[in-house]
Structures are given as C-alpha cells and as structure tokens.
Design a protein around this motif. Structure first.
Motif, PDB file in Angstrom:
ATOM      1  N   ARG A 139       0.843  -1.196   0.000  1.00 32.11           N
ATOM      2  CA  ARG A 139       0.000   0.000   0.000  1.00 32.11           C
ATOM      3  C   ARG A 139       0.873   1.238   0.000  1.00 32.11           C
ATOM      4  O   ARG A 139       1.893   1.293   0.693  1.00 32.11           O
ATOM      5  CB  ARG A 139      -0.920  -0.014   1.232  1.00 32.11           C
ATOM      6  CG  ARG A 139      -1.740   1.257   1.414  1.00 32.11           C
ATOM      7  CD  ARG A 139      -3.044   0.997   2.174  1.00 32.11           C
ATOM      8  NE  ARG A 139      -2.877   0.467   3.500  1.00 32.11           N
ATOM      9  CZ  ARG A 139      -2.708   1.203   4.601  1.00 32.11           C
ATOM     10  NH1 ARG A 139      -2.603   2.524   4.507  1.00 32.11           N
ATOM     11  NH2 ARG A 139      -2.626   0.629   5.779  1.00 32.11           N
ATOM     12  N   GLY A 140       0.476   2.235  -0.788  1.00 26.14           N
ATOM     13  CA  GLY A 140       1.199   3.498  -0.830  1.00 26.14           C
ATOM     14  C   GLY A 140       0.328   4.617  -0.295  1.00 26.14           C
ATOM     15  O   GLY A 140      -0.838   4.730  -0.678  1.00 26.14           O
ATOM     16  N   SER A 141       0.865   5.421   0.607  1.00 21.95           N
ATOM     17  CA  SER A 141       0.095   6.495   1.218  1.00 21.95           C
ATOM     18  C   SER A 141       0.633   7.850   0.759  1.00 21.95           C
ATOM     19  O   SER A 141       1.826   8.127   0.883  1.00 21.95           O
ATOM     20  CB  SER A 141       0.165   6.386   2.742  1.00 21.95           C
ATOM     21  OG  SER A 141      -0.720   7.302   3.344  1.00 21.95           O
ATOM     22  N   ALA A 163       0.442   9.305  -7.224  1.00 26.48           N
ATOM     23  CA  ALA A 163      -0.386   8.104  -7.380  1.00 26.48           C
ATOM     24  C   ALA A 163       0.128   7.241  -8.528  1.00 26.48           C
ATOM     25  O   ALA A 163       0.206   6.002  -8.415  1.00 26.48           O
ATOM     26  CB  ALA A 163      -1.841   8.503  -7.617  1.00 26.48           C
ATOM     27  N   PHE A 166       3.263   5.428  -7.394  1.00 20.62           N
ATOM     28  CA  PHE A 166       2.937   4.295  -6.526  1.00 20.62           C
ATOM     29  C   PHE A 166       2.358   3.134  -7.331  1.00 20.62           C
ATOM     30  O   PHE A 166       2.643   1.965  -7.066  1.00 20.62           O
ATOM     31  CB  PHE A 166       1.962   4.717  -5.433  1.00 20.62           C
ATOM     32  CG  PHE A 166       2.614   5.368  -4.237  1.00 20.62           C
ATOM     33  CD1 PHE A 166       3.836   4.916  -3.762  1.00 20.62           C
ATOM     34  CD2 PHE A 166       1.998   6.413  -3.569  1.00 20.62           C
ATOM     35  CE1 PHE A 166       4.439   5.503  -2.657  1.00 20.62           C
ATOM     36  CE2 PHE A 166       2.583   7.003  -2.464  1.00 20.62           C
ATOM     37  CZ  PHE A 166       3.807   6.551  -2.002  1.00 20.62           C
ATOM     38  N   CYS A 171       1.737  -0.906  -6.177  1.00 17.51           N
ATOM     39  CA  CYS A 171       0.858  -0.787  -5.008  1.00 17.51           C
ATOM     40  C   CYS A 171      -0.531  -1.346  -5.314  1.00 17.51           C
ATOM     41  O   CYS A 171      -1.130  -1.032  -6.341  1.00 17.51           O
ATOM     42  CB  CYS A 171       0.741   0.667  -4.567  1.00 17.51           C
ATOM     43  SG  CYS A 171       2.230   1.294  -3.776  1.00 17.51           S
ATOM     44  N   ILE A 174      -3.859   2.618  -2.805  1.00 18.91           N
ATOM     45  CA  ILE A 174      -3.191   3.917  -2.693  1.00 18.91           C
ATOM     46  C   ILE A 174      -4.082   4.850  -1.871  1.00 18.91           C
ATOM     47  O   ILE A 174      -5.266   5.033  -2.191  1.00 18.91           O
ATOM     48  CB  ILE A 174      -2.914   4.520  -4.088  1.00 18.91           C
ATOM     49  CG1 ILE A 174      -1.957   3.614  -4.869  1.00 18.91           C
ATOM     50  CG2 ILE A 174      -2.337   5.926  -3.954  1.00 18.91           C
ATOM     51  CD1 ILE A 174      -1.791   3.977  -6.329  1.00 18.91           C
ATOM     52  N   ILE A 204      -8.350   2.933  -4.479  1.00 21.46           N
ATOM     53  CA  ILE A 204      -8.067   4.215  -3.839  1.00 21.46           C
ATOM     54  C   ILE A 204      -8.796   4.291  -2.497  1.00 21.46           C
ATOM     55  O   ILE A 204      -9.961   3.911  -2.386  1.00 21.46           O
ATOM     56  CB  ILE A 204      -8.521   5.390  -4.733  1.00 21.46           C
ATOM     57  CG1 ILE A 204      -7.825   5.331  -6.100  1.00 21.46           C
ATOM     58  CG2 ILE A 204      -8.267   6.725  -4.049  1.00 21.46           C
ATOM     59  CD1 ILE A 204      -6.318   5.469  -6.028  1.00 21.46           C
TER      60      ILE A 204
END
Length: 302
Positions: A139-141, A163, A166, A171, A174, A204
C-alpha cells in the motif's frame, strides 16, 4: 453516481492513532486494542510501524505487538515500512501488508526528509520489489494530498503524479491522505475525480483528519466519487505534529454511524467499537473525540 453498497474500513488507531502519544503505551495495551478491533469485525487493521525508535519511540515495540496479537485469517494486519530494514522486520513478524509513504507536497518532502518527491519514492523501489517477491500486499500512502503546512494548497496534478508513481511500484492500494485536515468536499471531489481517471477507484482509499471538522463531509464526497475504502481511528485518536490544534483522524464510531444511516455495509459492529473507544480513551485519561461514540455510550448507560 450511486453510493457503494459496502465499504472497507481500515482501522488505524494502533499505529496512526497512538504514534504521537507522549507517554509510552505498554505493548499489552496495544495488543488488547488490536484484538478487540479484530473481534469487532475490521477487515484491515494498521497494527504497527517499523521505523527507527529514535524518531517514533512509541512504535519501538512493533515486533512484540505483532507477535502477541490473536489473528483472524481474513483480517489484513498492516505495518509501516520506510526502508529494507523495516521491511525485513515486517517479514519476520508475518505482516500481511506493508505500507510505504510519500508526500504530494514538494515543500513537505524537502522540509522533512531533505529530498524531492521523486527521490523519496525511488527509495521505496527495493521495498516494493521485496514485498511483491514475498507475496505481500503493498500500500502506498500520499500525505498532504489536500494541503501542506509549508506551501498551502497542494496542486491536484502533484497528487496524480505520486499516485502514478505508486501504481508503477506495484501498489495494490493507494491512500489519498489529508494529513493536516484542511480538505473540504469540493476540493476532495476534484482530487478524487482526478486520481480515479487514471487508477481504478476500487484501489483508492480516503484518509481524513478532522482538524476543521470536515472529515464526514469529505468522506461523503469521496463516496460520491466512487471511493469505497476509508481510514478511521477509534475515538478519533491521532493527530498531526505539523497542524496546530489538529484533533486527529476521523473517529471510527462517527463514520460507522454515518454508514449505517446511508445503508452501507461495513461488516463492523458499531456497539463493540463504541466500547473500545470508551475503553482506550479511559486508559489514555481523556474523553473520546467521537461525537457518535459519546452519544451512543451515554444512551447505553442511561
């Protein structure tokens, strides 16, 4: 657009909610918190962070916590991993998902880690590759997606660019995160619409802080944009050291109450969450920040 029938709630109180607490919280309390959240029906719990204890001493017991919890097979237990050392620690305790993070604000990136956004995300390439090789969720934050304490409003294209980066790293999910809680529904809708033009909305999530009391409205705007994953924190635990007066993450109880009113399923037991919120708030020596939690607890006590 019609609203989704079901949403996934990612409970972040054990990590994002507790990490800024000044007094060190015993691992046993964190373990009990996670176990109680698991019992309440959360599909995904952000359980720990493998960052340097020098920077976040509250999270120094991440391995002990992860090894002490009672897991359910259908629940995802996530950990923050800023580098390969953190990733290896996460692998050792059988984390289900690793979380990497980058800012959409160039000023925030430079001020906090002395490098550009592109450089910061490039540092995560080995972690992303290792996670994929190990079969873990990634997961990318995206922090400061709605605003930055240094540069003000964040350009929408900057959020889209991060985004895309990522997504290129692989990912699975996101996060569009309003780190300092300055977002409003119109802006949130604009950002979510822009991001979901290039990425499936099912991947998302919305992460909102309630600094200005806009979180529930921002979540509704996100639902209308097709988003069906949201991060919440029981009792509204958390905060941001960069936003004076920040009141923390949006309270899980408030979001669950709203979802019930919208006939949207979450799979989470609101009554159990109210009890958890009152319990952890009492342990921390403060009142819950959740309005729904306070009202429902008072009703139960009457």
């Amino acid at each position: 657009m019609s609203l989704p029938d079901r949403v996934k709630i990612v409970e972040v109180s054990p990590r994002d909610g507790l990490q800024n607490e000044k007094g060190i919280i015993a691992a046993a309390v964190k373990i009990e918190l996670i176990d109680r959240l698991t019992s309440a029906g959360f599909q995904n719990i952000e359980a720990a962070s493998f960052v340097s204890p020098k920077w976040v001493p509250q999270m120094a017991d991440g391995a002990e916590v992860m090894l002490g919890i009672q897991r359910l097979p259908d629940t995802i237990y996530s950990v923050l991993t800023p580098n390969m050392r953190g990733f290896n620690d996460a692998l050792a305790v059988r984390a289900d998902e690793v979380v990497i993070f980058g800012s959409a604000s160039e000023a925030f990136s430079q001020k906090n880690i002395n490098c550009s956004i592109a450089e910061s995300i490039a540092r995560f390439e080995p972690v992303a590759q290792a996670a994929k090789a190990a079969g873990l969720r990634l997961r990318g934050s995206i922090s400061c997606s709605l605003g930055c304490p240094y540069q003000g409003e964040t350009p929408i294209q900057s959020v889209v660019d991060v985004a895309q980066r990522f997504l290129a790293l692989g990912c699975d999910e996101i996060d569009v995160a309003d780190t300092i809680g300055v977002g409003t529904p119109k802006r949130v809708r604009q950002v979510m619409d822009a991001v979901t033009r290039i990425i499936d909305p099912a991947r998302i999530s919305g992460h909102f802080h309630d600094t200005y009391g806009q979180s529930l409205a921002n979540i509704l705007a996100s639902l209308e944009a097709g988003i069906s994953i949201f991060h919440t924190s029981v009792a509204g635990l958390g905060g941001c050291p960069y936003a004076k007066g920040a009141t923390g993450n949006v309270a899980t109880e408030d979001v669950l109450f709203m979802m019930d009113g919208l006939d949207i399923e979450t799979g989470v037991d609101l009554n159990e969450v109210v009890d958890i919120g009152m319990w952890i708030s009492a342990h921390l020596g403060r009142k819950t920040a959740s309005r729904a939690g306070s009202a429902l607890a008072a009703r139960k006590a009457a």
